[in-house]
Design a protein around this motif. Structure first.
Motif, PDB file in Angstrom:
ATOM      1  N   ARG A  27     -36.592  63.147  34.404  1.00 11.16           N
ATOM      2  CA  ARG A  27     -36.636  61.952  33.557  1.00 11.16           C
ATOM      3  C   ARG A  27     -37.031  62.273  32.143  1.00 11.16           C
ATOM      4  O   ARG A  27     -37.060  61.396  31.285  1.00 11.16           O
ATOM      5  CB  ARG A  27     -37.605  60.944  34.183  1.00 11.16           C
ATOM      6  CG  ARG A  27     -37.120  60.509  35.536  1.00 11.16           C
ATOM      7  CD  ARG A  27     -38.224  60.224  36.501  1.00 11.16           C
ATOM      8  NE  ARG A  27     -38.959  61.408  36.896  1.00 11.16           N
ATOM      9  CZ  ARG A  27     -39.872  61.432  37.845  1.00 11.16           C
ATOM     10  NH1 ARG A  27     -40.155  60.324  38.475  1.00 11.16           N
ATOM     11  NH2 ARG A  27     -40.518  62.528  38.145  1.00 11.16           N
ATOM     12  N   GLY A  54     -44.594  54.251  31.764  1.00  9.58           N
ATOM     13  CA  GLY A  54     -45.006  54.045  33.160  1.00  9.58           C
ATOM     14  C   GLY A  54     -46.166  54.934  33.577  1.00  9.58           C
ATOM     15  O   GLY A  54     -46.787  54.700  34.609  1.00  9.58           O
ATOM     16  N   GLN A  55     -46.457  55.974  32.786  1.00  6.41           N
ATOM     17  CA  GLN A  55     -47.593  56.838  33.119  1.00  6.41           C
ATOM     18  C   GLN A  55     -48.919  56.179  32.763  1.00  6.41           C
ATOM     19  O   GLN A  55     -49.977  56.650  33.176  1.00  6.41           O
ATOM     20  CB  GLN A  55     -47.493  58.183  32.387  1.00  6.41           C
ATOM     21  CG  GLN A  55     -46.234  58.965  32.709  1.00  6.41           C
ATOM     22  CD  GLN A  55     -45.986  59.069  34.203  1.00  6.41           C
ATOM     23  OE1 GLN A  55     -46.799  59.610  34.934  1.00  6.41           O
ATOM     24  NE2 GLN A  55     -44.876  58.509  34.666  1.00  6.41           N
ATOM     25  N   PRO A 105     -34.597  55.748  28.682  1.00  4.11           N
ATOM     26  CA  PRO A 105     -35.147  56.123  30.000  1.00  4.11           C
ATOM     27  C   PRO A 105     -36.403  56.997  29.891  1.00  4.11           C
ATOM     28  O   PRO A 105     -37.322  56.850  30.709  1.00  4.11           O
ATOM     29  CB  PRO A 105     -34.010  56.915  30.656  1.00  4.11           C
ATOM     30  CG  PRO A 105     -32.774  56.542  29.923  1.00  4.11           C
ATOM     31  CD  PRO A 105     -33.199  56.169  28.529  1.00  4.11           C
ATOM     32  N   ASP A 146     -39.285  54.725  28.924  1.00  6.14           N
ATOM     33  CA  ASP A 146     -39.694  53.900  30.067  1.00  6.14           C
ATOM     34  C   ASP A 146     -40.583  54.700  31.015  1.00  6.14           C
ATOM     35  O   ASP A 146     -41.546  54.179  31.566  1.00  6.14           O
ATOM     36  CB  ASP A 146     -38.468  53.384  30.825  1.00  6.14           C
ATOM     37  CG  ASP A 146     -37.700  52.338  30.014  1.00  6.14           C
ATOM     38  OD1 ASP A 146     -38.241  51.881  28.984  1.00  6.14           O
ATOM     39  OD2 ASP A 146     -36.564  51.999  30.394  1.00  6.14           O
ATOM     40  N   TRP A 147     -40.235  55.972  31.201  1.00 10.84           N
ATOM     41  CA  TRP A 147     -41.023  56.780  32.136  1.00 10.84           C
ATOM     42  C   TRP A 147     -42.402  57.080  31.551  1.00 10.84           C
ATOM     43  O   TRP A 147     -43.419  56.972  32.243  1.00 10.84           O
ATOM     44  CB  TRP A 147     -40.301  58.088  32.474  1.00 10.84           C
ATOM     45  CG  TRP A 147     -40.985  58.816  33.579  1.00 10.84           C
ATOM     46  CD1 TRP A 147     -40.877  58.552  34.910  1.00 10.84           C
ATOM     47  CD2 TRP A 147     -41.935  59.878  33.462  1.00 10.84           C
ATOM     48  NE1 TRP A 147     -41.695  59.399  35.622  1.00 10.84           N
ATOM     49  CE2 TRP A 147     -42.356  60.220  34.769  1.00 10.84           C
ATOM     50  CE3 TRP A 147     -42.473  60.578  32.383  1.00 10.84           C
ATOM     51  CZ2 TRP A 147     -43.279  61.227  35.018  1.00 10.84           C
ATOM     52  CZ3 TRP A 147     -43.397  61.587  32.642  1.00 10.84           C
ATOM     53  CH2 TRP A 147     -43.784  61.902  33.951  1.00 10.84           C
TER      54      TRP A 147
END
Lengths: 380, 545
Positions: A287, A223-224, A216, A219-220
């Motif tokens: 997160r 995503g940035q 997780p 993934d975060w």
């Protein structure tokens, strides 16, 4: 379990001394990788100017080295010094190492217009561009760092053997901070990029243990869409990127790192002098909460060193030393090997709430607890 | 030609073998007490006497050729209005285990005829399918080596989740420094008692749930919240400190909101959140429906309507021009009503268009979450066709929404909550945690709570499922005091507490071997797997066999 050793001293020392400390902790690694980060680098053969960036990595073929030269030339970098390792390839397991490079460049003239932040951004983008170039050519070029005063070496094999193979005992390279990690392979395939320490814009960290919240968090970070939040061949790379995010994106003090990766419980925060701010920070950075067991050691561009534990405290770490010279190691015998003549009764083993910081002056170790006030004016 | 007697038979004639449930009665055990016939919610059985011919060999002319015996027995009615629903209350009250319903192994013909007066089947419950994809997901990333598994019994676990808009970290720091508004966030237990209205549920059930929720929060330290559903909230609760455990729902009928607005100045605390219902998994496209059987005096008072009338909510919020505007304006209005201190979020039914709603919310700074209710969600009343065939399964719907947020680096900023089939076959923690690892910040469960806390008899074999007509044999969904007094609120509260204690332990038993304890493993998709390649591909998780 991987073994970690970090030494910082006002007087530059040979990285080989840290490799011998790794030898003392040899039960813990399996020869699947060694990573070294040298900071505050000095060369016996070259008068180095500390603002020039140093590029470190491995060219696996002659062709990739040519491409590297071409790319650097095209970007306007001027090669000042190319460190010639005394390489003995017989000591290295891998057979495709064409050249270990450690090169000093002069930045392009055009960069004179750049602010410090812009220049640092460009250094990062250059490293990433070289790395991606290697990846698009079947991984024939591996680039570890591109930053002033910093060099990194990563190789598969036993730490001392790698040191011998690269002739690190010859004393031609010295540094004021050395980080070393001996790997216990848990990433199935052996990949050079998976070796610790990890590096981004002058910030380097290494870890032992495993971060079970890796996916997780990865993934975060992905995503940035940050150009250097890439890779993640190891679950531990996220620690480096979170530290980078904390310091450079959120512009929070170093002590906030611990509040982001292992925040306090709500009941604890309700008692905290900055509970309101920290509770919100925990929610916003939820997160990025790690789930260890981990011990994270790191260094910053100004030669600050730090070590933090995860919240479960299942990884050991000892901090020992004296003014001017400090060592962190995952085993006590590692500290003994690096700084034998210290007062052992002053050794410190950080607990779940601690961040141990050795500031650049190296006069004393600072033990900062999460329960204390965060040095943060806006939170008041 | 063989003579055939005329018999009275019509197209709709049925025998008990044509019905979904066949009542089996053992005369040899029956005491003729009559409890079964009086308890039957459908009056499907009745006590009657019967005559049996006893033929015998006649040797003397003075004797009659046949003798007869008269006996008493239970008989099953075969008209559809009185069909057995399989609830089993007859067996529950029988002192001698002489009676009980059995599923019809024969062809069930009644299904074809259940359109009397042109009315399709309406019922309560959920989709009559026992299949559950969530039941097939296993947790297989077991910590073994570098990260030893944790001890579920002794380690400290943080299992709570957040309900409310979470800002991007940079934005949080900026707003905090500038003293600007920070959206409200609640720290709650990730298993939420889903929306069931005061009206759908009996007063005793509702009270029992609330008592249980209060006990979980105040004694057990498990921050459970419950949602009201459409229909408001008893006035005393609105003015009590228990309101903070309650998510107030507003739906298209706005039932109960007069009371809520009136109570606003007197509220001691803020509600946990406001849920704006746009859709429901059990009956997408339909509004709420409280049938006249259940509109009792108290319900009529609470909702501001006359007694004994059907209360259908419109399918959409009628007051606004488009759904996008409706979402935006309602979220803002509701936020403003509580001074921007209460999270406000929409609930939608699972749909291929869920992502569109989600992306709309991402750009709405006041949206606090999104609740997606899948096709397996339950309801108190709906058309069977809606329940069985309309909607979208929750797993893939949730997953694609989560991945969509992840691609933007915004996962958990709009926390996604999932509902619909959680605990369908009793595996509530397993299902809930599977959804969490697929990307849900928490799950809502309604039907499971009725089953676990109050012994609801409904099942996906179409057992009972008569919540809609107010005859609930356990008193859970009835407004008839004679029925709901069967349900002891204290006993319900105790079951609520027991259920959440068990879920809390099971959550830890799932997290511990995965090496997780610091935070709820939202989106930890590397920890789960399924034995179906297509489902694994769709959900982007590992396939195992």
């Amino acid at each position: 379990m991987c073994r970690l050793a970090l030494k910082t001293a006002a007087e530059p020392f040979s990285p080989y001394s840290v490799l011998t400390a790794m030898e003392a902790m040899q039960e813990g690694y399996d020869g699947s990788g060694l990573g070294l980060l040298l900071r505050g680098l000095t060369f016996a053969d070259y008068r180095y100017s500390p603002e020039d960036p140093i590029l470190s990595g491995i060219a696996h073929t002659e062709e990739s080295l040519d491409r590297l030269n071409e790319l650097m030339r095209a970007k306007g970098f001027e090669l000042k010094y190319d460190h010639d390792f005394t390489v003995d390839l017989r000591e290295i397991e891998a057979k495709d190492r064409h050249k270990y490079f450690l090169r000093v460049y002069k930045v392009p003239v055009a960069w004179k217009e750049y602010s410090r932040e812009q220049a640092e951004e460009q250094l990062m983008l250059t490293r990433v561009a070289l790395r991606l170039d290697g990846e698009t050519h079947g991984g024939d070029l591996t680039v570890f760092s591109f930053w002033p005063e910093v060099a990194m070496i990563k190789e598969v094999g036993w730490p001392l053997a790698v040191g011998n193979a690269l002739g690190l005992q010859d004393g031609r390279l010295k540094a004021r901070v050395v980080m070393a990690q001996g790997r216990q392979n848990t990433n199935y395939g052996i990949n050079l990029y998976a070796c610790h320490p990890f590096f981004i814009q002058g910030i380097g960290t290494m870890t032992n243990g495993e971060n079970t919240a890796f996916v997780p968090i990865r993934d975060w970070l992905l995503g940035q869409h940050h150009p250097a939040y890439i890779g993640y061949q190891s679950d531990s790379e996220v620690f480096t990127h979170i530290l980078h995010y904390t310091l450079r994106k959120l512009k929070l003090p170093l002590a906030a790192y611990k509040h982001i990766i292992t925040p306090l419980k709500t009941e604890e925060l309700q008692q905290h002098p900055q509970g309101d701010f920290l509770l919100g920070l925990r929610n916003a950075c939820r997160r990025l909460i790690i789930d260890g067991p981990n011990c994270v050691m790191g260094t910053l561009p100004d030669e600050t060193c730090l070590v933090v534990m995860d919240h479960k405290k299942m990884r050991p770490c000892t901090v020992g030393g004296r003014p001017g010279e400090w060592a962190f190691a995952s085993e006590m015998c590692g500290v003994d090997a690096m700084i034998p003549d210290r007062d052992r009764s002053l050794d410190f083993q950080p607990m779940r709430q601690h961040t141990v910081i050795i500031p650049p002056d190296r006069k004393e170790r600072q033990i900062w607890s999460q329960f204390e006030t965060l040095p943060l004016p806006q939170a008041a | 030609m063989v003579p055939i007697r005329n018999i009275a038979v019509a197209p709709s004639s049925l025998t008990y073998h044509d019905l979904p449930w066949v009542v089996q009665h053992r005369e040899d055990r029956c005491t003729l007490c009559g409890r079964c016939t009086s308890v039957c919610p459908k009056e499907a059985i009745y006590l009657t006497y019967r005559r049996q011919r006893l033929p015998k060999m006649v040797l003397q002319a003075s004797e009659r050729g046949s003798a007869y015996r008269t006996f008493y027995g239970i008989r099953q009615r075969t008209d559809l209005a009185h069909r057995c629903i399989g609830c089993g209350m007859c067996s529950m009250v029988c002192p001698n285990e002489a009676i009980g319903p059995h599923p019809n192994a024969n062809d069930e013909r009644a299904r074809f005829l259940d359109t009397e007066k042109g009315e399709p089947i309406k019922r309560g419950g959920r989709r009559n399918s026992r299949e559950s994809l969530l039941d097939r997901i296993i947790f297989n990333r077991i910590s073994m080596l570098t990260d030893p598994a944790l001890d579920a019994g002794r380690h400290e676990f943080s299992v709570n989740t957040l309900l409310g808009r979470v800002l991007p970290p940079e934005e949080y720091i900026r707003r905090k420094a500038a003293g600007e508004w920070i959206p409200p966030v609640r720290e709650i237990f990730p298993f939420i008692i889903g929306s069931m209205s005061f009206g759908a549920l009996s007063p005793n059930m509702w009270l029992g749930l609330l008592q249980g929720v209060a006990y979980c929060n105040e004694v057990l330290g498990i921050p459970v919240v419950m949602a009201t559903g459409e229909g408001g909230c008893p006035p005393w609760v609105l003015r009590s400190k228990f309101l903070k455990y309650i998510i107030l729902q507003i739906a298209s009928g706005y039932f109960g909101w007069d009371e809520i607005i009136r109570a606003l100045p007197e509220m001691q605390c803020d509600p946990a959140a406001i849920e704006i219902k746009y859709g429901q998994g059990a009956k997408p496209g339909d509004g709420g429906l409280l049938m006249w059987f259940k509109v009792s005096k108290i319900i009529a008072r609470l909702r501001g309507v006359p007694e004994g009338v059907d209360l259908p909510s419109p399918p959409v919020h009628q007051t606004l021009y488009s759904i996008e505007e409706s979402v935006m304006k309602m979220i803002q209005t509701m936020s403003m009503a509580w001074n921007f201190k209460v999270p406000v979020y929409p609930k939608i039914s699972g749909s291929t268009s869920a992502k569109a709603v989600l992306n709309n919310l991402v750009r709405n700074p006041y949206a606090g979450a999104l609740l997606i209710d899948g096709i397996d969600g339950g309801t108190g009343a709906a058309y069977n066709i809606s329940m069985d065939a309309t909607g979208h399964p929750i797993a893939s719907n949730l997953r694609e929404c989560y991945l969509d947020l992840a691609a933007q680096g915004k996962q958990n900023e709009i926390p996604l909550f999932a509902a619909g089939g959680v605990g369908k076959n009793g595996n509530v923690t397993r299902n809930g945690m599977a959804l969490v690892m697929l990307g849900a910040s928490g799950v809502h469960m309604g039907k499971y709570m009725m089953q676990a806390a109050a012994g609801c008899l409904g099942s996906e074999r179409n057992r009972c499922n008569v919540c809609n007509i107010g005859v609930c044999p356990k008193g859970i969904t009835s407004q008839n005091p004679k029925l709901y007094r069967r349900l002891d609120p204290d006993a319900v509260a105790q079951r609520v507490a027991e259920t959440f204690m068990a879920i809390n332990t099971e959550v830890k038993k799932i997290m511990a071997p995965l090496g997780r304890s610091q935070s709820l493993p939202i989106g930890m998709s590397d920890a789960i797997a399924i034995d179906d390649q297509a489902a694994a591909d769709r959900l982007k998780i590992r396939y195992v066999c």
